[in-house]
Design an enzyme around this catalytic site. Structure first.
Site, mmCIF file in Angstrom:
data_model
loop_
_atom_site.group_PDB
_atom_site.id
_atom_site.type_symbol
_atom_site.label_atom_id
_atom_site.label_comp_id
_atom_site.label_asym_id
_atom_site.label_seq_id
_atom_site.Cartn_x
_atom_site.Cartn_y
_atom_site.Cartn_z
ATOM 1 N N ASN A 104 -4.552 -12.827 32.751
ATOM 2 C CA ASN A 104 -5.794 -13.516 33.111
ATOM 3 C C ASN A 104 -6.384 -14.337 31.965
ATOM 4 O OD1 ASN A 104 -8.187 -13.859 34.960
ATOM 5 N ND2 ASN A 104 -9.176 -12.873 33.207
ATOM 6 N N ASP A 172 -10.415 -17.276 29.807
ATOM 7 C CA ASP A 172 -9.504 -17.148 30.958
ATOM 8 C C ASP A 172 -8.534 -18.327 31.008
ATOM 9 O OD1 ASP A 172 -11.093 -14.982 31.719
ATOM 10 O OD2 ASP A 172 -10.899 -15.483 33.847
ATOM 11 N N ARG A 200 2.627 -3.446 33.615
ATOM 12 C CA ARG A 200 1.320 -3.129 34.186
ATOM 13 C C ARG A 200 0.523 -4.421 34.009
ATOM 14 N NH1 ARG A 200 -4.047 -3.379 32.047
ATOM 15 N NH2 ARG A 200 -5.295 -1.624 32.739
ATOM 16 N N ASP A 202 -2.484 -6.728 33.935
ATOM 17 C CA ASP A 202 -3.904 -6.505 33.665
ATOM 18 C C ASP A 202 -4.792 -7.465 34.479
ATOM 19 O OD1 ASP A 202 -5.970 -5.360 31.764
ATOM 20 O OD2 ASP A 202 -6.223 -7.491 31.317
ATOM 21 N N TYR A 206 -8.571 -11.737 39.105
ATOM 22 C CA TYR A 206 -9.480 -12.785 38.621
ATOM 23 C C TYR A 206 -8.801 -14.096 38.237
ATOM 24 C CZ TYR A 206 -11.595 -8.200 37.871
ATOM 25 O OH TYR A 206 -12.028 -6.913 38.037
ATOM 26 N N LEU A 207 -7.570 -14.304 38.663
ATOM 27 C CA LEU A 207 -6.813 -15.432 38.115
ATOM 28 C C LEU A 207 -7.374 -16.803 38.500
ATOM 29 C CD1 LEU A 207 -3.104 -14.217 38.518
ATOM 30 C CD2 LEU A 207 -4.726 -13.746 36.677
ATOM 31 N N GLU A 244 -3.269 -3.773 38.092
ATOM 32 C CA GLU A 244 -4.566 -3.210 37.730
ATOM 33 C C GLU A 244 -5.628 -4.032 38.460
ATOM 34 O OE1 GLU A 244 -8.139 -2.574 34.835
ATOM 35 O OE2 GLU A 244 -6.989 -4.408 34.856
ATOM 36 N N HIS A 309 -7.519 4.648 29.017
ATOM 37 C CA HIS A 309 -8.076 4.174 27.743
ATOM 38 C C HIS A 309 -9.441 3.511 27.910
ATOM 39 C CE1 HIS A 309 -6.251 0.816 29.748
ATOM 40 N NE2 HIS A 309 -6.914 -0.003 28.965
#
Ligand code: NOJ
Length: 536
Positions: A104, A172, A200, A202, A206-207, A244, A309
């Site tokens: 992203n 972004d 994974r 991330d 929101y791209l 995610e 995390h």
């Protein structure tokens, strides 16, 4: 689409933070050479796949989720050869490795952004999202609420505002620019050619940005993600793509596509409800969210987790439940962060083994592939006084020696936890090795037991009515076997009558092999009891 079971559908994952694991060169930062020495530990847990947090060069404004160079290794962690040696060593032990793919955004220190801001005519200018006014996409929420007042930040050098969903140091990328797609494909091939087993991915919702929307889960985003999947299918068919996407179940479903987008998605909504059910001594939140969880396409799987995390996110609960969770689990203001709680698992459970065991027995018998966060297997504590989410990312505690056996350096990247309860002097791998009922040995036992039961690894789930809100019961079954999971969420004994028509006694408890099989339908459950019953 296929009906065969893929490796990742049955896998248990381990989330590994290289900086925190083991410092081999004595500079106070964990590194790949150090992590290689600790692979025996990871293997001893019985997990199948390691997920490594971002290990790329980065100014670490967001702990590596601000990537400055996608095709190299952060010098604190070693170099590409060290990474490859780690990968080989993991593979030799039958452990797969997936890494983070931060699509992203980049770091503002990335060469693309540096060139983009410096020159309007740079080919990289259009790699990012710019505005003269910083007023567009006003319906988009802010994720890092505690620190960012807007998704737009004015850049003096560029003379324009740039768009960022996270920290202002993470501009972004502009997915309306096909050159960005090509860059991502190059990066993906680079790591898969080295031999990793997947990504994974991330922050995938929101791209794209579109006026009049909340700029999340847009059709354009799904279309691009499907292209990523196609690349994997065509060129790296055994690799996994994990999403995610911190979303409600109905918004998550499209990330699986028709089995042609992600292989796996984190099940964000179930996580806080496990903690909620435990504290309320009421199974309702768990039952409700699982009933609301749609069927997913063949060949895909959920990923489940208790902690990771980040802060324990409360984005996927109602405002009322969020307040309640904060009251219950974040009594100190420092424990709150954004819409979550920055605490580790053992402190959240008041370091009480019976509660820990109940929650794990529940978690590890749910459908989905579970993830264990490094350090939680020994019940490590947190340090809420560290900034951001770092309090849950302190050095791994191996021994009672200097720096908990993490490093020989005098100063470590963050202090090793040495508080009275959770300090390395008390909580460490070595001390727990020989203790039969330590968190470590219980983790191993539970994972091993799950791994030996096909119905737990990939069976269907069916709730059983117990007539008691504190008693959660369900079947897990596949074509080979069925397992009856029974939990008392209450701190008091509970009575239940098991009157399912398909029940045949006796049944043996996998979690308590030493006790007599269950022969009666009237059961008195001990406080916080957990049972995985099976037929011989
Ligand atoms: C999700 C990651 O888990 C989190 O640590 C990070 O800050 C954001 N994505 C932004 O990359």
């Amino acid at each position: 689409m296929s009906n065969q079971t893929n490796w990742y559908q049955e896998a248990v994952f381990y989330e590994l933070y290289i900086r925190a694991y083991r410092d081999e060169n004595g500079d106070g930062h964990g590194d790949f050479r150090g992590a290689i020495k600790k692979l025996d530990h990871i293997q001893s847990l019985g997990v199948n796949c390691i997920w490594i947090l971002p290990m790329y060069p980065s100014p670490l404004r967001d702990d590596g989720y601000d990537v400055a160079d996608y095709m190299d290794i952060h010098p604190d962690y070693g170099n590409l050869d060290d990474f490859k040696a780690f990968l080989d060593a993991a593979h030799e032990r039958g452990l797969r490795v997936v890494t983070d793919l931060v699509m992203n955004h980049t770091s503002d220190q990335h060469r693309w952004f540096q060139e983009a801001r410096a020159d309007h005519n740079s080919e990289y200018r259009d790699y990012y999202v710019w505005s003269d006014t910083g007023t567009e996409y006003a319906d988009t929420r802010i994720i890092f609420l505690d620190s960012e007042p807007s998704n737009w930040t004015y850049d003096e050098v560029a003379g324009q505002y740039f768009w960022h969903r996270f920290y202002r140091t993470q501009p972004d990328l502009n997915y309306d620019n096909p050159a960005v797609h090509e860059e991502m494909f190059k990066i993906i091939r680079f790591w898969l050619d080295i031999g990793i087993d997947g990504f994974r991915a991330d922050a995938v919702p929101y791209l794209y940005q579109r006026e009049g929307t909340n700029c999340e889960n847009l059709p354009e985003t799904h279309a691009f993600l499907k292209q990523v999947r196609r690349l994997l299918d065509e060129e790296y068919p055994d690799c996994v793509l994990i999403a995610e996407a911190n979303m409600w179940p109905e918004d998550l479903l499209p990330y699986f596509g028709d089995g042609d987008e992600f292989h796996m998605c984190f099940h964000f909504p179930i996580m806080p409800r496990l903690f909620m059910a435990l504290k309320r001594e009421d199974k309702t939140p768990i039952v409700k969210i699982l009933e609301q969880t749609p069927e997913i396409p063949p060949g895909t799987q959920w990923l489940t987790f208790l902690r990771n995390h980040d802060e324990l996110t409360l984005e996927m609960v109602t405002e009322e439940d969020r307040q309640w969770m904060w009251e219950q689990y974040a009594p100190e203001p420092r424990m709150k962060q954004n819409l979550g709680i920055r605490r580790r698992l053992a402190p959240l459970l008041d370091n009480e083994t019976p509660r820990w065991l109940l929650l794990h027995a529940l978690f590890l018998s749910l459908p989905g592939a579970p993830i264990v966060y490094y350090g939680d297997e020994i019940g490590m504590g947190d340090n809420i006084w560290l900034p951001d989410r770092h309090g849950c990312r302190t050095p791994m505690q191996w021994t009672a020696e200097k720096n908990g056996g993490f490093s020989e350096a005098d100063t470590t990247y963050f202090p090793v936890n040495d508080d009275e309860v959770f300090g390395y002097q008390q909580v460490n791998v070595a001390a727990q090795e020989d203790e039969e009922f330590s968190y470590l040995n219980l983790t191993r036992f539970l994972i091993r037991t799950r791994q030996n039961q096909p119905a737990l690894r990939q069976g269907e789930m069916e709730f059983v009515e117990t007539g008691n809100t504190a008693v959660l019961a369900y079947w897990r079954r596949n074509s080979q076997q069925r397992i009856f999971c029974l939990f008392n969420l209450s701190t008091k004994p509970q009575q239940v009558e098991l009157n399912m028509k398909d029940l045949h006694l006796p049944m043996r408890d996998l979690l308590h092999p030493e006790i007599e099989p269950l022969t009666e339908t009237a059961v008195v459950l001990e406080p916080q009891a957990a049972h995985w019953y099976i037929y011989d």
